[in-house]
Design a protein around this motif. Structure first.
Motif, PDB file in Angstrom:
ATOM      1  N   ALA A 195      -5.572  -1.480 -17.533  1.00 37.83           N
ATOM      2  CA  ALA A 195      -4.903  -2.082 -16.373  1.00 37.83           C
ATOM      3  C   ALA A 195      -5.379  -3.514 -16.159  1.00 37.83           C
ATOM      4  N   ILE A 196      -6.683  -3.766 -16.321  1.00 39.85           N
ATOM      5  CA  ILE A 196      -7.208  -5.123 -16.158  1.00 39.85           C
ATOM      6  C   ILE A 196      -6.620  -6.049 -17.211  1.00 39.85           C
ATOM      7  N   PRO A 208       0.859  -3.691  -7.920  1.00 38.38           N
ATOM      8  CA  PRO A 208       0.117  -2.520  -8.395  1.00 38.38           C
ATOM      9  C   PRO A 208       1.026  -1.448  -8.989  1.00 38.38           C
ATOM     10  N   THR A 209       2.202  -1.260  -8.411  1.00 46.33           N
ATOM     11  CA  THR A 209       3.140  -0.268  -8.944  1.00 46.33           C
ATOM     12  C   THR A 209       3.566  -0.623 -10.362  1.00 46.33           C
ATOM     13  N   GLN A 210       3.836  -1.909 -10.592  1.00 44.11           N
ATOM     14  CA  GLN A 210       4.239  -2.338 -11.929  1.00 44.11           C
ATOM     15  C   GLN A 210       3.093  -2.168 -12.919  1.00 44.11           C
ATOM     16  N   VAL A 211       1.867  -2.462 -12.503  1.00 35.09           N
ATOM     17  CA  VAL A 211       0.707  -2.274 -13.386  1.00 35.09           C
ATOM     18  C   VAL A 211       0.565  -0.808 -13.762  1.00 35.09           C
ATOM     19  N   GLN A 255       1.196   3.529 -17.877  1.00 37.23           N
ATOM     20  CA  GLN A 255       1.678   4.911 -17.871  1.00 37.23           C
ATOM     21  C   GLN A 255       0.775   5.826 -17.035  1.00 37.23           C
ATOM     22  N   SER A 256       0.541   5.378 -15.817  1.00 36.51           N
ATOM     23  CA  SER A 256      -0.272   6.139 -14.872  1.00 36.51           C
ATOM     24  C   SER A 256       0.446   6.164 -13.535  1.00 36.51           C
ATOM     25  N   SER A 257       0.099   7.135 -12.710  1.00 33.41           N
ATOM     26  CA  SER A 257       0.601   7.107 -11.336  1.00 33.41           C
ATOM     27  C   SER A 257      -0.192   6.063 -10.566  1.00 33.41           C
ATOM     28  N   ARG A 266      -1.361   6.308  -7.576  1.00 32.18           N
ATOM     29  CA  ARG A 266      -2.486   6.958  -6.899  1.00 32.18           C
ATOM     30  C   ARG A 266      -3.676   7.120  -7.839  1.00 32.18           C
ATOM     31  N   GLN A 267      -3.404   7.562  -9.068  1.00 28.63           N
ATOM     32  CA  GLN A 267      -4.480   7.742 -10.040  1.00 28.63           C
ATOM     33  C   GLN A 267      -5.151   6.408 -10.353  1.00 28.63           C
ATOM     34  N   LEU A 268      -4.344   5.379 -10.525  1.00 26.36           N
ATOM     35  CA  LEU A 268      -4.903   4.068 -10.857  1.00 26.36           C
ATOM     36  C   LEU A 268      -5.728   3.518  -9.698  1.00 26.36           C
ATOM     37  N   GLN A 269      -5.261   3.742  -8.483  1.00 25.36           N
ATOM     38  CA  GLN A 269      -6.022   3.280  -7.322  1.00 25.36           C
ATOM     39  C   GLN A 269      -7.375   3.983  -7.235  1.00 25.36           C
ATOM     40  N   LEU A 270      -7.402   5.266  -7.550  1.00 26.14           N
ATOM     41  CA  LEU A 270      -8.663   6.015  -7.536  1.00 26.14           C
ATOM     42  C   LEU A 270      -9.632   5.488  -8.589  1.00 26.14           C
TER      43      LEU A 270
END
Length: 300
Positions: free
Chosen positions: A196-197, A211-214, A219-221, A223-227
């Motif tokens: 993601a970075i 963030p949604t586009q990232v 290929q992650s949700s 919510r998962q990426l935010q966690l």
């Protein structure tokens, strides 16, 4: 010095880079090219001992060294010699130690502004790090440096600018890949964060990046990426803002972009407004756009 050419350099120039041969040793061959703010160096020889202090010779520059050697030892101050393997050496604060080579050796080195590298990762490593196993990006940067130093053609102004930017981006990407995530490549969550970075670093100049586009890119949700980012005490939106601040800072300290207004710099870095740019620079670097330009001009 003509920055567009490759030149052969001798012992005195190597000392200016922080490498001093010790004792009566066989001659060392070296070549140098300086495109913009980076310096590229290629050196080779046989059984040689060096006293190395790039931290004193180039106090504001990080070092990326790609070393090929039969055997090599390292020594800190009064400590004993310790054998280390060939590989990638990353030294954000410079190299200060003795080095002893046995047999044939070759090193390709890039000196890059530490301030530029600091914008790629949350914190620069303070210790010299050696990575014996090469990765794709390591080999690509090494091949790029060696190719530039093997070629005798004079570089045009546009080519020098392109080379400088590519070296900075490759060095920053290696830092992201090697030391950007504390938990390392063994953790799937760290791998996801690294991916993601990398996406953010590549696309931060796009003002529509969210963030949604990232999350979609890796290929992650969301919510998962935010966690995953929360585990590193960061956020996806915060990383986008930090990377945009990095990009804006690189433009503001480069005299070639003095023709651009602060508003135009903000647009190029992906910010919606100059105010958003100022807030991000204050958060990341405790400075302002005008202060960055003033500091650079004062240093000229």
């Amino acid at each position: 010095m003509d920055l567009g050419i490759v030149r052969e350099i001798g012992p005195q120039e190597l000392i200016e880079h922080g490498f001093r041969a010790v004792g009566n040793r066989l001659p060392v061959r070296a070549r140098e090219r300086t495109p913009g703010a980076v310096t590229l160096l290629s050196s080779r020889g046989t059984s040689t001992e060096f006293k190395v202090d790039t931290a004193a010779a180039r106090p504001d520059q990080a070092v990326f060294a790609f070393v090929e050697a039969d055997r090599v030892w390292s020594k800190l101050a009064d400590e004993p010699w310790v054998e280390i393997g060939s590989g990638l050496v990353v030294a954000a604060s410079g190299i200060t130690r003795g080095l002893r080579w046995q047999g044939s050796w070759h090193a390709a080195i890039a000196f890059v502004p530490r301030a530029a590298m600091a914008s790629f990762v949350p914190a620069l490593p303070t210790d010299v790090q050696v990575f014996p196993e090469r990765r794709l990006l390591d080999r690509a940067m090494q091949d790029f440096i060696e190719g530039l130093l093997d070629a005798d053609e004079q570089a045009t102004a546009i080519e020098r600018y392109a080379v400088e930017q590519l070296v900075l981006e490759m060095g920053g990407a290696i830092l992201l890949d090697r030391v950007g995530a504390v938990s390392g490549h063994g953790s799937p969550r760290a791998v996801l964060r690294d991916r993601a970075i990398a996406v953010i670093a590549q696309q931060c100049g796009d003002p529509s990046l969210t963030p949604t586009q990232v999350a979609r890119e890796v290929q992650s949700s969301l919510r998962q990426l935010q966690l995953v980012f929360a585990e590193a005490e960061n956020s996806v939106a915060g990383e986008i803002r930090r990377q945009r601040a990095r990009l804006a800072r690189s433009l503001l300290v480069d005299s070639r972009y003095d023709v651009l207004s602060i508003e135009q710099i903000a647009q190029r870095a992906g910010f919606q407004s100059p105010m958003s740019l100022r807030r991000a620079l204050d958060e990341a670097y405790r400075t302002t756009p005008r202060a960055l330009r003033s500091q650079r001009r004062a240093a000229v």
